[in-house]
Motif scaffolding. Structure first.
Motif, mmCIF file in Angstrom:
data_model
loop_
_atom_site.group_PDB
_atom_site.id
_atom_site.type_symbol
_atom_site.label_atom_id
_atom_site.label_comp_id
_atom_site.label_asym_id
_atom_site.label_seq_id
_atom_site.Cartn_x
_atom_site.Cartn_y
_atom_site.Cartn_z
ATOM 1 N N VAL A 33 0.848 -1.202 0.000
ATOM 2 C CA VAL A 33 0.000 0.000 0.000
ATOM 3 C C VAL A 33 0.881 1.250 0.000
ATOM 4 C CG1 VAL A 33 -1.713 1.339 1.297
ATOM 5 C CG2 VAL A 33 -1.944 -1.152 1.132
ATOM 6 N N ALA A 34 1.856 1.292 0.889
ATOM 7 C CA ALA A 34 2.734 2.464 1.005
ATOM 8 C C ALA A 34 3.482 2.727 -0.299
ATOM 9 C CB ALA A 34 3.719 2.262 2.151
ATOM 10 N N ARG A 35 4.037 1.693 -0.906
ATOM 11 C CA ARG A 35 4.756 1.868 -2.177
ATOM 12 C C ARG A 35 3.837 2.382 -3.266
ATOM 13 N NH1 ARG A 35 7.455 -2.871 -0.788
ATOM 14 N NH2 ARG A 35 6.069 -4.115 -2.058
ATOM 15 N N SER A 39 4.345 6.028 -4.954
ATOM 16 C CA SER A 39 4.749 6.043 -6.368
ATOM 17 C C SER A 39 3.670 6.629 -7.272
ATOM 18 C CB SER A 39 5.086 4.625 -6.836
ATOM 19 O OG SER A 39 3.909 3.828 -6.910
ATOM 20 N N GLY A 40 2.475 6.849 -6.712
ATOM 21 C CA GLY A 40 1.382 7.397 -7.509
ATOM 22 C C GLY A 40 0.616 6.360 -8.300
ATOM 23 N N THR A 41 0.854 5.077 -8.044
ATOM 24 C CA THR A 41 0.163 4.014 -8.787
ATOM 25 C C THR A 41 -1.036 3.442 -8.039
ATOM 26 O OG1 THR A 41 1.660 2.328 -7.902
ATOM 27 C CG2 THR A 41 2.269 3.347 -10.009
ATOM 28 N N PHE A 42 -1.233 3.862 -6.789
ATOM 29 C CA PHE A 42 -2.374 3.368 -6.024
ATOM 30 C C PHE A 42 -3.642 3.985 -6.595
ATOM 31 C CE2 PHE A 42 -5.085 2.786 -2.284
ATOM 32 C CZ PHE A 42 -4.781 1.469 -1.969
#
Length: 75
Positions: A33-35, A39-42
């Motif tokens: 979740v944090a990554r 990274s803006g991909t969530f």
């Protein structure tokens, strides 16, 4: 493997969720979740809250429900 949250547990969650709460809701690892958020991909846009980022519970629930645009907030 983490257990699924009950409907009562989901209802009891606050309006904005930490990465840990989001991970529990989705059944994902907190680091994933944090990554994704950083990274803006969530698929849900994070909200700055002081030194932290939080995620809106309603947008996450819409994402789980298959809404086309989970980042849109209801008026």
């Amino acid at each position: 493997m983490a257990r699924n949250l009950t409907a009562a547990e989901i209802e009891a969650l606050p309006p904005t969720l930490t990465f840990g709460q989001t991970a529990a809701l989705l059944g994902w690892d907190k680091d994933v979740v944090a990554r994704g958020v950083r990274s803006g991909t969530f698929p849900v846009k994070a909200i700055p809250k002081g030194a932290y980022l939080v995620l809106p519970k309603q947008a996450l629930l819409r994402m789980l429900d298959g809404a086309d645009d989970a980042t849109t907030t209801a008026a």
